[in-house]
Design a protein around this motif. Structure first.
Motif, PDB file in Angstrom:
ATOM      1  N   GLU A  65       1.205   4.620  -7.159  1.00 24.21           N
ATOM      2  CA  GLU A  65       1.297   3.167  -6.414  1.00 24.21           C
ATOM      3  C   GLU A  65       1.064   2.280  -7.934  1.00 24.21           C
ATOM      4  O   GLU A  65       1.571   2.364  -8.471  1.00 24.21           O
ATOM      5  N   ARG A  66       2.199   1.224  -6.544  1.00 25.20           N
ATOM      6  CA  ARG A  66       2.599   0.069  -6.860  1.00 25.20           C
ATOM      7  C   ARG A  66       1.325  -0.787  -7.861  1.00 25.20           C
ATOM      8  O   ARG A  66      -0.150  -0.959  -7.621  1.00 25.20           O
ATOM      9  N   ARG A  67       0.914  -1.105  -9.856  1.00 26.73           N
ATOM     10  CA  ARG A  67       0.047  -2.171 -10.012  1.00 26.73           C
ATOM     11  C   ARG A  67       0.841  -3.382  -9.960  1.00 26.73           C
ATOM     12  O   ARG A  67       1.725  -3.923  -9.644  1.00 26.73           O
TER      13      ARG A  67
ATOM     14  N   GLY B 159       0.833  -1.359   0.305  1.00 24.47           N
ATOM     15  CA  GLY B 159      -0.325  -0.046  -0.286  1.00 24.47           C
ATOM     16  C   GLY B 159       1.170   0.957   0.260  1.00 24.47           C
ATOM     17  O   GLY B 159       0.595   1.854  -0.123  1.00 24.47           O
ATOM     18  N   ARG B 160       2.034   1.315  -0.329  1.00 24.55           N
ATOM     19  CA  ARG B 160       3.522   2.580  -0.590  1.00 24.55           C
ATOM     20  C   ARG B 160       3.144   3.089  -1.426  1.00 24.55           C
ATOM     21  O   ARG B 160       2.886   2.823  -2.699  1.00 24.55           O
ATOM     22  N   LEU B 161       3.124   4.709  -1.521  1.00 25.55           N
ATOM     23  CA  LEU B 161       3.208   5.200  -2.261  1.00 25.55           C
ATOM     24  C   LEU B 161       4.441   5.349  -3.361  1.00 25.55           C
ATOM     25  O   LEU B 161       5.450   5.761  -2.104  1.00 25.55           O
ATOM     26  N   TRP B 162       4.609   5.887  -3.896  1.00 21.54           N
ATOM     27  CA  TRP B 162       5.462   6.320  -4.879  1.00 21.54           C
ATOM     28  C   TRP B 162       6.168   8.261  -5.246  1.00 21.54           C
ATOM     29  O   TRP B 162       4.546   8.206  -5.544  1.00 21.54           O
ATOM     30  N   LEU B 163       6.404   8.609  -5.071  1.00 20.03           N
ATOM     31  CA  LEU B 163       6.650   9.862  -5.387  1.00 20.03           C
ATOM     32  C   LEU B 163       7.066   9.905  -7.349  1.00 20.03           C
ATOM     33  O   LEU B 163       8.299   9.250  -7.641  1.00 20.03           O
ATOM     34  N   TYR B 164       6.309  11.025  -7.862  1.00 24.68           N
ATOM     35  CA  TYR B 164       6.973  10.930  -9.736  1.00 24.68           C
ATOM     36  C   TYR B 164       7.206  12.557  -9.794  1.00 24.68           C
ATOM     37  O   TYR B 164       6.165  13.380  -9.563  1.00 24.68           O
ATOM     38  N   LEU B 165       8.826  12.869  -9.960  1.00 26.40           N
ATOM     39  CA  LEU B 165       8.822  14.440 -10.634  1.00 26.40           C
ATOM     40  C   LEU B 165       9.193  13.426 -11.672  1.00 26.40           C
ATOM     41  O   LEU B 165      10.687  13.560 -12.061  1.00 26.40           O
TER      42      LEU B 165
END
Length: 109
Positions: free
Chosen positions: A99-101, A53-59
Motif C-alpha cells: 500500500e502507498r505510504r 486505497g489502491r494496492l500494488w503488487l511486488y514480485l
C-alpha cells in the motif's frame, strides 16, 4: 529451475530500494498497481486530503516482510502481507501486497 525468474527480473524488472530493519538493499522487482474490478479509484477523502486505497503488487527475489518499505519512482510503499513461492524445493520469488505510504511531508509535519 528458477534461474529464469532471476533472468527476467534482471532484464525487465524495475530498480527499487527495499528498506528493512536490517538496512537498505537495491533490488530488481516487478511493481504494478493491482487492477480494480470497477473503474473508480478506491480511497477516502480525509481532513488532510485524498488517501489512496489502491494496492500494488511486488514480485521479486529479495525477501520482503510486512512493514518493510519499497521505494520506487519517487513513491514509497509499505508491505501489508508477503509470502515466498517455492518451485521444486527452491525459492522462485517473493510475492507481496503493498500500500502507498503517506510521508510526513505530505501530512504537513
Amino acid at each position: 529451475m528458477t534461474d529464469w525468474v532471476r533472468e527476467i527480473l534482471e532484464r525487465y524488472g524495475q530498480r527499487a530500494v527495499l528498506e528493512m530493519a536490517e538496512g537498505e538493499r537495491d533490488v530488481r522487482a516487478f511493481l504494478q498497481l493491482v487492477r480494480e474490478r470497477r473503474e473508480e479509484a478506491s480511497g477516502t477523502v480525509t481532513e488532510m486530503g485524498w488517501v489512496d486505497g489502491r494496492l500494488w503488487l511486488y514480485l521479486g527475489r529479495e525477501e520482503i516482510r510486512p512493514g518493510d518499505t519499497v521505494r520506487w519512482n519517487g513513491m514509497a510503499f509499505q508491505a501489508r502481507s508477503s509470502r515466498p513461492y517455492v518451485i521444486g524445493g527452491t525459492l522462485s520469488h517473493w510475492w507481496a501486497s503493498l500500500e502507498r505510504r503517506r510521508e510526513a511531508a505530505e501530512c504537513g509535519s
